[in-house]
Write a protein that holds these residues in place. Sequence first.
Motif, PDB file in Angstrom:
ATOM      1  N   PHE A  57      73.327 -10.339 -46.020  1.00 27.25           N
ATOM      2  CA  PHE A  57      74.081 -11.586 -46.051  1.00 27.25           C
ATOM      3  C   PHE A  57      73.243 -12.626 -45.326  1.00 27.25           C
ATOM      4  CE2 PHE A  57      77.142 -14.525 -43.954  1.00 27.25           C
ATOM      5  CZ  PHE A  57      77.585 -15.148 -45.107  1.00 27.25           C
ATOM      6  N   VAL A  58      72.888 -13.684 -46.018  1.00 23.39           N
ATOM      7  CA  VAL A  58      72.027 -14.732 -45.477  1.00 23.39           C
ATOM      8  C   VAL A  58      72.842 -16.006 -45.307  1.00 23.39           C
ATOM      9  CG1 VAL A  58      69.978 -16.149 -45.877  1.00 23.39           C
ATOM     10  CG2 VAL A  58      69.967 -13.728 -46.524  1.00 23.39           C
ATOM     11  N   GLU A  59      72.755 -16.609 -44.131  1.00 25.59           N
ATOM     12  CA  GLU A  59      73.483 -17.855 -43.867  1.00 25.59           C
ATOM     13  C   GLU A  59      72.555 -18.852 -43.178  1.00 25.59           C
ATOM     14  OE1 GLU A  59      76.624 -17.363 -40.833  1.00 25.59           O
ATOM     15  OE2 GLU A  59      75.764 -15.378 -40.419  1.00 25.59           O
ATOM     16  N   ILE A  60      72.912 -20.118 -43.267  1.00 28.91           N
ATOM     17  CA  ILE A  60      72.158 -21.205 -42.643  1.00 28.91           C
ATOM     18  C   ILE A  60      73.059 -21.861 -41.596  1.00 28.91           C
ATOM     19  CG2 ILE A  60      70.846 -23.321 -43.028  1.00 28.91           C
ATOM     20  CD1 ILE A  60      69.677 -21.013 -44.563  1.00 28.91           C
ATOM     21  N   VAL A  61      72.535 -22.026 -40.372  1.00 21.82           N
ATOM     22  CA  VAL A  61      73.336 -22.630 -39.308  1.00 21.82           C
ATOM     23  C   VAL A  61      72.596 -23.810 -38.685  1.00 21.82           C
ATOM     24  CG1 VAL A  61      74.536 -20.468 -38.783  1.00 21.82           C
ATOM     25  CG2 VAL A  61      72.444 -21.066 -37.527  1.00 21.82           C
ATOM     26  N   GLY A  79      72.720 -26.850 -49.454  1.00 14.07           N
ATOM     27  CA  GLY A  79      71.999 -28.109 -49.565  1.00 14.07           C
ATOM     28  C   GLY A  79      71.542 -28.693 -48.243  1.00 14.07           C
ATOM     29  N   GLU A  80      71.988 -28.111 -47.111  1.00 18.64           N
ATOM     30  CA  GLU A  80      71.579 -28.631 -45.805  1.00 18.64           C
ATOM     31  C   GLU A  80      70.646 -27.653 -45.105  1.00 18.64           C
ATOM     32  OE1 GLU A  80      74.550 -30.256 -43.262  1.00 18.64           O
ATOM     33  OE2 GLU A  80      75.727 -31.091 -44.925  1.00 18.64           O
ATOM     34  N   SER A 116      70.147 -23.751 -51.925  1.00 19.95           N
ATOM     35  CA  SER A 116      70.388 -24.763 -52.947  1.00 19.95           C
ATOM     36  C   SER A 116      71.879 -24.998 -53.179  1.00 19.95           C
ATOM     37  CB  SER A 116      69.741 -24.317 -54.262  1.00 19.95           C
ATOM     38  OG  SER A 116      70.183 -25.098 -55.343  1.00 19.95           O
ATOM     39  N   LYS A 117      72.216 -26.213 -53.593  1.00 19.56           N
ATOM     40  CA  LYS A 117      73.595 -26.548 -53.941  1.00 19.56           C
ATOM     41  C   LYS A 117      74.062 -25.768 -55.163  1.00 19.56           C
ATOM     42  CE  LYS A 117      73.706 -31.216 -51.965  1.00 19.56           C
ATOM     43  NZ  LYS A 117      73.904 -32.663 -52.239  1.00 19.56           N
ATOM     44  N   LYS A 118      73.134 -25.194 -55.920  1.00 19.55           N
ATOM     45  CA  LYS A 118      73.484 -24.384 -57.085  1.00 19.55           C
ATOM     46  C   LYS A 118      73.870 -22.960 -56.685  1.00 19.55           C
ATOM     47  CE  LYS A 118      69.585 -24.939 -59.310  1.00 19.55           C
ATOM     48  NZ  LYS A 118      68.591 -24.815 -60.421  1.00 19.55           N
ATOM     49  N   SER A 119      73.790 -22.652 -55.398  1.00 19.97           N
ATOM     50  CA  SER A 119      74.061 -21.296 -54.920  1.00 19.97           C
ATOM     51  C   SER A 119      75.527 -20.916 -55.090  1.00 19.97           C
ATOM     52  CB  SER A 119      73.681 -21.166 -53.438  1.00 19.97           C
ATOM     53  OG  SER A 119      72.308 -21.388 -53.239  1.00 19.97           O
ATOM     54  N   THR A 120      75.747 -19.612 -55.255  1.00 18.77           N
ATOM     55  CA  THR A 120      77.086 -19.018 -55.221  1.00 18.77           C
ATOM     56  C   THR A 120      76.993 -17.793 -54.323  1.00 18.77           C
ATOM     57  OG1 THR A 120      76.712 -17.522 -57.090  1.00 18.77           O
ATOM     58  CG2 THR A 120      77.499 -19.751 -57.598  1.00 18.77           C
ATOM     59  N   PRO A 121      78.129 -17.222 -53.885  1.00 20.67           N
ATOM     60  CA  PRO A 121      78.049 -16.014 -53.048  1.00 20.67           C
ATOM     61  C   PRO A 121      77.259 -14.883 -53.701  1.00 20.67           C
ATOM     62  CG  PRO A 121      80.245 -16.936 -52.925  1.00 20.67           C
ATOM     63  CD  PRO A 121      79.516 -17.730 -53.967  1.00 20.67           C
ATOM     64  N   LYS A 122      77.381 -14.716 -55.009  1.00 18.43           N
ATOM     65  CA  LYS A 122      76.650 -13.646 -55.691  1.00 18.43           C
ATOM     66  C   LYS A 122      75.212 -14.032 -55.992  1.00 18.43           C
ATOM     67  CE  LYS A 122      76.818 -10.350 -59.475  1.00 18.43           C
ATOM     68  NZ  LYS A 122      77.608  -9.736 -60.567  1.00 18.43           N
ATOM     69  N   ARG A 123      74.963 -15.318 -56.126  1.00 21.19           N
ATOM     70  CA  ARG A 123      73.632 -15.771 -56.560  1.00 21.19           C
ATOM     71  C   ARG A 123      73.139 -16.929 -55.693  1.00 21.19           C
ATOM     72  NH1 ARG A 123      70.802 -18.640 -60.441  1.00 21.19           N
ATOM     73  NH2 ARG A 123      69.383 -17.369 -61.722  1.00 21.19           N
ATOM     74  N   GLN A 166      66.207 -22.770 -51.566  1.00 20.69           N
ATOM     75  CA  GLN A 166      65.558 -23.977 -52.082  1.00 20.69           C
ATOM     76  C   GLN A 166      64.267 -24.288 -51.338  1.00 20.69           C
ATOM     77  OE1 GLN A 166      68.148 -27.442 -52.586  1.00 20.69           O
ATOM     78  NE2 GLN A 166      66.546 -28.734 -51.686  1.00 20.69           N
ATOM     79  N   ASN A 167      64.284 -24.018 -50.024  1.00 18.67           N
ATOM     80  CA  ASN A 167      63.123 -24.378 -49.219  1.00 18.67           C
ATOM     81  C   ASN A 167      63.037 -23.480 -47.997  1.00 18.67           C
ATOM     82  OD1 ASN A 167      60.891 -26.150 -48.493  1.00 18.67           O
ATOM     83  ND2 ASN A 167      62.209 -26.861 -46.844  1.00 18.67           N
ATOM     84  N   LEU A 168      61.819 -23.159 -47.593  1.00 27.91           N
ATOM     85  CA  LEU A 168      61.579 -22.332 -46.412  1.00 27.91           C
ATOM     86  C   LEU A 168      60.544 -23.011 -45.538  1.00 27.91           C
ATOM     87  CD1 LEU A 168      61.923 -19.564 -44.918  1.00 27.91           C
ATOM     88  CD2 LEU A 168      59.989 -18.758 -46.278  1.00 27.91           C
ATOM     89  N   THR A 169      60.810 -23.091 -44.236  1.00 31.07           N
ATOM     90  CA  THR A 169      59.874 -23.683 -43.291  1.00 31.07           C
ATOM     91  C   THR A 169      59.287 -22.587 -42.421  1.00 31.07           C
ATOM     92  OG1 THR A 169      61.211 -25.680 -43.214  1.00 31.07           O
ATOM     93  CG2 THR A 169      59.608 -25.387 -41.460  1.00 31.07           C
ATOM     94  N   GLY A 170      57.965 -22.604 -42.238  1.00 36.16           N
ATOM     95  CA  GLY A 170      57.333 -21.652 -41.327  1.00 36.16           C
ATOM     96  C   GLY A 170      56.439 -20.658 -42.030  1.00 36.16           C
TER      97      GLY A 170
END
Length: 435
Positions: free
Chosen positions: A276-280, A290-291, A319-326, A330-334
């Motif tokens: 499970f991947v999340e952005i905080v 999208g953020e 991405s804003k096109k994301s869903t829980p299953k998919r 969109q972008n990775l830093t580092g």
Amino acid sequence: MNWFKLSLQLNRFPISRAQKTLQKIQEISSEKYESYLNDRKAEIVNHHLQNNAFYKDFSKEDSYTTWTKLPIMTKKDLQRGLQKRLSTGFSRNNIYLGKTSGSSGTPFIFAKDRFAHALTWAVFQERYLWHGIDLNKSIQARFYGIPMDFYGNIQERFKDRISLRRRFPVFNLSEKTMKDFLRRFQHSDFDYINGYTSAILLFAKFLNEKKLNLKKVCPSLKLCIVTSEVLFETDKNLMQKAFGVPVINEYGASEVGLIAFENKENEWLVNAEDLFVEIVDKNNNPLPYGEEGRILVTSLYNKAHPVIRYEIGDTGILSKKSTPKRPILQNLTGRNNDFAKLKNGKIIPGLTFYYVTKSIIEDTGSIKEFVVVQTGLDTFEIIYVSSSELSSNQQKEILKAISRYVDKDLEIIFDRKDQLQRTKSGKLKQFVSKI
């Protein structure tokens, strides 16, 4: 012969059961997928609260209630003896044991139960098949480092043999080495390239300078997969021109497995089956699609060791096109490493120092963080954070490792600090060149 599957089975990793589980997960409908994720998150948290004293103490929770109330786990939190972090019923005898320093410069030892490790590889195998690569049959040109000590070297070469991997060591990427690499492609039937972005990019630049197309040199070549470092679009185009095959972006970490993999539509699909991947944000609040924010990863099946809301050390955007299953990255830093250029003409990828890390790592976690800074053609500074000064024996071991992996007759300066300077994103760059 299915060599890859056989090697996992011989090491008691239940790959057949893992593949069946993966298939069942993928059959869950989009409408029910968020419920699946919520159920798995609750189950893995409750398992560790009930069976893992380390996580119960770390989380300060008696039972699972709210996901966002769970603390964020960092690499520093895991820098303690492994036995203290294992769940009840697990020991070094019934787990997969690994070591990591990654690109963050924060080393630690991690563990997975055998099923979780098998599921990781089931995901890898399924993703590679998207592009016609079968881990049981396809021959890999592997642009990685390799342990230089006798037993570590033999063990890694044995694993390479049964995994159909042919090693291209990246510790010295001089022009002579590139010519040797080219000769190997001329006389071998490689199906794909896999390895560090920076090393593969240097090989691509060498081919372009020679006006060579690798597909014409090695007609069996189908694909190039790059990992561990950022792949810029301009570099991707350069590689595809040099190799004559698609270049695919892989994002993963040894402690959690495959995080995201590029499909044929150039989408970086996140692994939502066993992770499970999340952005905080900077205040640890989950961000909407999208953020941009810090990437947290949870291993949904690892019962041997908690990896829950684990900060991987990168920032990114779903991405804003994301869903829980998919979910789509969109972008990775580092993960972009410099090169070390030596007086004798050697060019060494910054990730070479990852292998130095592995050779000095301690289960006690006394070395908390470190960076290597090149200040001259033959001068390097190792800046580290530790509970105590490195002993003379520890320094000797590090010098020996650098001599083995990098070069001899280098001036190495050890500098202990209370903390290390980070980039604006919070990333700790393991290697920095100031020349």
